[in-house]
Motif scaffolding. Structure first.
Motif, mmCIF file in Angstrom:
data_model
loop_
_atom_site.group_PDB
_atom_site.id
_atom_site.type_symbol
_atom_site.label_atom_id
_atom_site.label_comp_id
_atom_site.label_asym_id
_atom_site.label_seq_id
_atom_site.Cartn_x
_atom_site.Cartn_y
_atom_site.Cartn_z
ATOM 1 N N MET A 122 -3.466 7.233 -4.237
ATOM 2 C CA MET A 122 -3.127 6.054 -4.473
ATOM 3 C C MET A 122 -1.757 5.813 -5.264
ATOM 4 S SD MET A 122 -5.555 3.005 -5.839
ATOM 5 C CE MET A 122 -5.281 1.352 -6.112
ATOM 6 N N LYS A 123 -0.708 5.598 -4.524
ATOM 7 C CA LYS A 123 0.582 5.600 -5.307
ATOM 8 C C LYS A 123 1.570 4.340 -4.875
ATOM 9 C CE LYS A 123 0.899 10.579 -4.848
ATOM 10 N NZ LYS A 123 1.293 11.628 -4.082
ATOM 11 N N THR A 124 2.021 3.803 -5.799
ATOM 12 C CA THR A 124 3.241 2.669 -5.546
ATOM 13 C C THR A 124 4.504 3.222 -5.417
ATOM 14 O OG1 THR A 124 1.659 1.066 -6.819
ATOM 15 C CG2 THR A 124 3.919 0.561 -6.266
ATOM 16 N N ARG A 125 5.130 2.828 -4.287
ATOM 17 C CA ARG A 125 6.347 3.233 -3.951
ATOM 18 C C ARG A 125 7.616 2.767 -5.204
ATOM 19 N NH1 ARG A 125 6.667 2.009 2.862
ATOM 20 N NH2 ARG A 125 4.777 3.129 3.149
ATOM 21 N N SER A 126 8.561 3.562 -5.121
ATOM 22 C CA SER A 126 9.715 2.850 -6.057
ATOM 23 C C SER A 126 9.986 1.712 -5.718
ATOM 24 C CB SER A 126 10.686 3.878 -5.882
ATOM 25 O OG SER A 126 11.425 4.159 -4.800
ATOM 26 N N GLY A 127 10.038 0.562 -6.516
ATOM 27 C CA GLY A 127 10.437 -0.861 -6.262
ATOM 28 C C GLY A 127 9.139 -1.671 -6.559
ATOM 29 N N GLY A 128 8.125 -1.013 -6.292
ATOM 30 C CA GLY A 128 6.646 -1.274 -6.424
ATOM 31 C C GLY A 128 6.400 -2.376 -5.288
ATOM 32 N N GLN A 129 6.988 -2.587 -4.227
ATOM 33 C CA GLN A 129 6.531 -3.437 -3.236
ATOM 34 C C GLN A 129 5.668 -2.903 -2.418
ATOM 35 O OE1 GLN A 129 8.264 -6.614 -3.174
ATOM 36 N NE2 GLN A 129 8.926 -5.886 -5.087
ATOM 37 N N VAL A 130 5.197 -1.763 -2.231
ATOM 38 C CA VAL A 130 4.237 -1.442 -1.424
ATOM 39 C C VAL A 130 3.276 -0.202 -2.051
ATOM 40 C CG1 VAL A 130 3.671 -0.102 0.845
ATOM 41 C CG2 VAL A 130 5.745 -1.580 0.606
ATOM 42 N N ALA A 131 2.234 -0.186 -1.801
ATOM 43 C CA ALA A 131 1.229 0.727 -2.188
ATOM 44 C C ALA A 131 0.777 1.766 -1.262
ATOM 45 C CB ALA A 131 -0.102 0.145 -3.084
ATOM 46 N N ASP A 132 0.777 3.195 -1.185
ATOM 47 C CA ASP A 132 0.374 3.979 -0.030
ATOM 48 C C ASP A 132 -1.172 4.330 -0.599
ATOM 49 O OD1 ASP A 132 2.340 4.196 1.839
ATOM 50 O OD2 ASP A 132 3.509 4.647 0.337
ATOM 51 N N ILE A 133 -2.080 4.147 0.145
ATOM 52 C CA ILE A 133 -3.532 4.532 -0.106
ATOM 53 C C ILE A 133 -4.208 5.245 0.795
ATOM 54 C CG2 ILE A 133 -5.949 3.738 -0.694
ATOM 55 C CD1 ILE A 133 -4.700 1.044 -1.813
ATOM 56 N N GLN A 157 -5.912 -8.007 -4.029
ATOM 57 C CA GLN A 157 -6.378 -7.558 -5.492
ATOM 58 C C GLN A 157 -5.066 -6.998 -6.204
ATOM 59 O OE1 GLN A 157 -8.882 -7.437 -7.445
ATOM 60 N NE2 GLN A 157 -10.611 -8.011 -6.201
ATOM 61 N N LEU A 158 -4.137 -6.239 -5.487
ATOM 62 C CA LEU A 158 -2.989 -5.581 -5.897
ATOM 63 C C LEU A 158 -1.872 -6.408 -6.090
ATOM 64 C CD1 LEU A 158 -3.161 -1.965 -4.061
ATOM 65 C CD2 LEU A 158 -4.025 -2.720 -6.434
ATOM 66 N N GLU A 159 -1.876 -7.634 -5.384
ATOM 67 C CA GLU A 159 -0.852 -8.551 -5.059
ATOM 68 C C GLU A 159 0.327 -7.653 -4.750
ATOM 69 O OE1 GLU A 159 -0.468 -10.584 -9.152
ATOM 70 O OE2 GLU A 159 -2.354 -11.745 -8.481
ATOM 71 N N GLN A 160 0.212 -6.914 -3.676
ATOM 72 C CA GLN A 160 1.388 -6.151 -3.175
ATOM 73 C C GLN A 160 1.133 -5.692 -1.695
ATOM 74 O OE1 GLN A 160 0.475 -2.030 -5.825
ATOM 75 N NE2 GLN A 160 2.394 -2.416 -5.299
ATOM 76 N N LYS A 161 2.015 -5.318 -0.772
ATOM 77 C CA LYS A 161 1.713 -4.897 0.129
ATOM 78 C C LYS A 161 1.086 -3.384 0.337
ATOM 79 C CE LYS A 161 3.435 -7.772 3.521
ATOM 80 N NZ LYS A 161 2.299 -8.205 4.412
ATOM 81 N N VAL A 162 -0.056 -3.063 1.249
ATOM 82 C CA VAL A 162 -0.719 -1.713 1.219
ATOM 83 C C VAL A 162 -0.441 -1.313 2.625
ATOM 84 C CG1 VAL A 162 -2.836 -0.890 1.292
ATOM 85 C CG2 VAL A 162 -2.111 -2.665 -0.486
ATOM 86 N N ASN A 163 -0.282 0.160 2.480
ATOM 87 C CA ASN A 163 -0.362 1.152 3.354
ATOM 88 C C ASN A 163 -1.553 1.716 3.478
ATOM 89 O OD1 ASN A 163 0.462 2.864 5.849
ATOM 90 N ND2 ASN A 163 1.440 4.162 4.481
#
Length: 303
Positions: free
Chosen positions: A219-230, A267-273
């Motif tokens: 579970m990592k957030t990409r640089s910039g904080g816009q997208v979380a990769d799970i 929940q995370l208030e960001q885009k999720v992959n």
């Protein structure tokens, strides 16, 4: 801290599927505990926090008290029963029926072993007429000596303020346990795993859900904080179950993933992959190692 500030712990108990998680989500005003129409939805003890001008209530949502059939079941019952002795007030949720089955009689016997005050919460009042509640109250009063009896609708929020006021009545004076902006002590990875499991519970056939767990691999957030990769794995007990979870040409897994991704993004208030896999671990519910591996704390089994 105000001199009249109150803070303490309340636990919600009741047979599986009476609406404990729905009520807790309603009381704190945010979705933390997962809900579904299938029993044994909640497996871990989930602490959520309600803070207002009167003080703070820490809600402990426990697995339903029931007769255990395997090690996971024993774990769930043990956690629920131990919690009864550790809190300031117990909320016992029941459905609006004057028929009291073996499950609720079993809970009443458990409650007689502890000194903690008990509020009977009659849930799902939106499904019956008001006059139908009188025989329900009468039947339960014969079973146990309650501090209070409060009818509510967890789904609609009816009588929510009354219930909160009554809970505060039984809490000790003292400082808050958590900052006022704290909603839960659950790590975000755990919440994400539970949201995926909730969607699987809702999409799958009756016989499968008891035998699934979800493990978050990365579970990592990409640089910039816009997208979380799970990346997550749904664990099941049988090869045949794996085929059903994946579905024809991956359709079921895609359906579960799509529904889960939407809620995780809220929940995370960001885009999720979100990437989902399915693995078979036979009899994981009877393995101490695997139970621990899927996020159930072994120390909760120690008295």
């Amino acid at each position: 801290m105000k001199a009249d500030n109150k803070s303490g712990f309340a636990t919600l108990i009741g047979r599986p599927n009476v609406g404990k998680s729905t009520l807790m989500n309603q009381l704190i005003g945010q979705k933390i505990a997962i809900t579904s129409h299938k029993p044994q939805t909640t497996r871990n003890r989930i602490q959520t926090v309600y803070t207002c001008k009167e003080g703070q209530i820490v809600f402990v949502d426990t697995p339903g008290i029931h007769k255990a059939k395997n090690k996971l079941g024993e774990y769930m019952v043990h956690v629920a029963e131990r919690t009864l002795r550790e809190v300031d007030i117990i909320l016992w949720l029941v459905e609006p029926s004057d028929f009291i089955g073996a499950g609720d009689r079993h809970i009443a016997e458990r409650l007689k072993r502890v000194d903690t005050p008990v509020i009977l919460v009659i849930n799902k009042t939106d499904t019956v007429k008001k006059e139908a509640l009188l025989p329900v109250i009468d039947a339960y009063q014969k079973l146990y000596d309650f501090q209070e009896i409060i009818p509510v609708s967890a789904l609609k929020g009816d009588n929510k303020e009354v219930l909160l006021d009554q809970i505060f009545k039984y809490l000790p004076y003292g400082p808050n346990f958590y900052d006022e902006d704290t909603i839960t002590d659950q790590p975000m990875r755990q919440i994400v795993a539970e949201l995926i499991r909730e969607k699987a519970l809702r999409c799958l056939d009756e016989e499968i859900p008891h035998g699934i767990a979800v493990s978050i691999e990365t579970m990592k957030t990409r640089s910039g904080g816009q997208v979380a990769d799970i990346e997550a794995t749904i664990i099941c007990e049988k090869d045949s179950h794996k085929g059903i979870i994946i579905g024809k040409q991956g359709a079921m897994l895609k359906k579960i993933g799509s529904a889960a991704r939407y809620e995780i993004e809220q929940q995370l208030e960001q885009k999720v992959n979100l990437q989902l896999w399915v693995k078979v671990k036979k009899d994981w519910r009877d393995s101490d190692y695997l139970i621990k591996n899927f996020g159930y704390n072994k120390k909760d089994l120690d008295t």
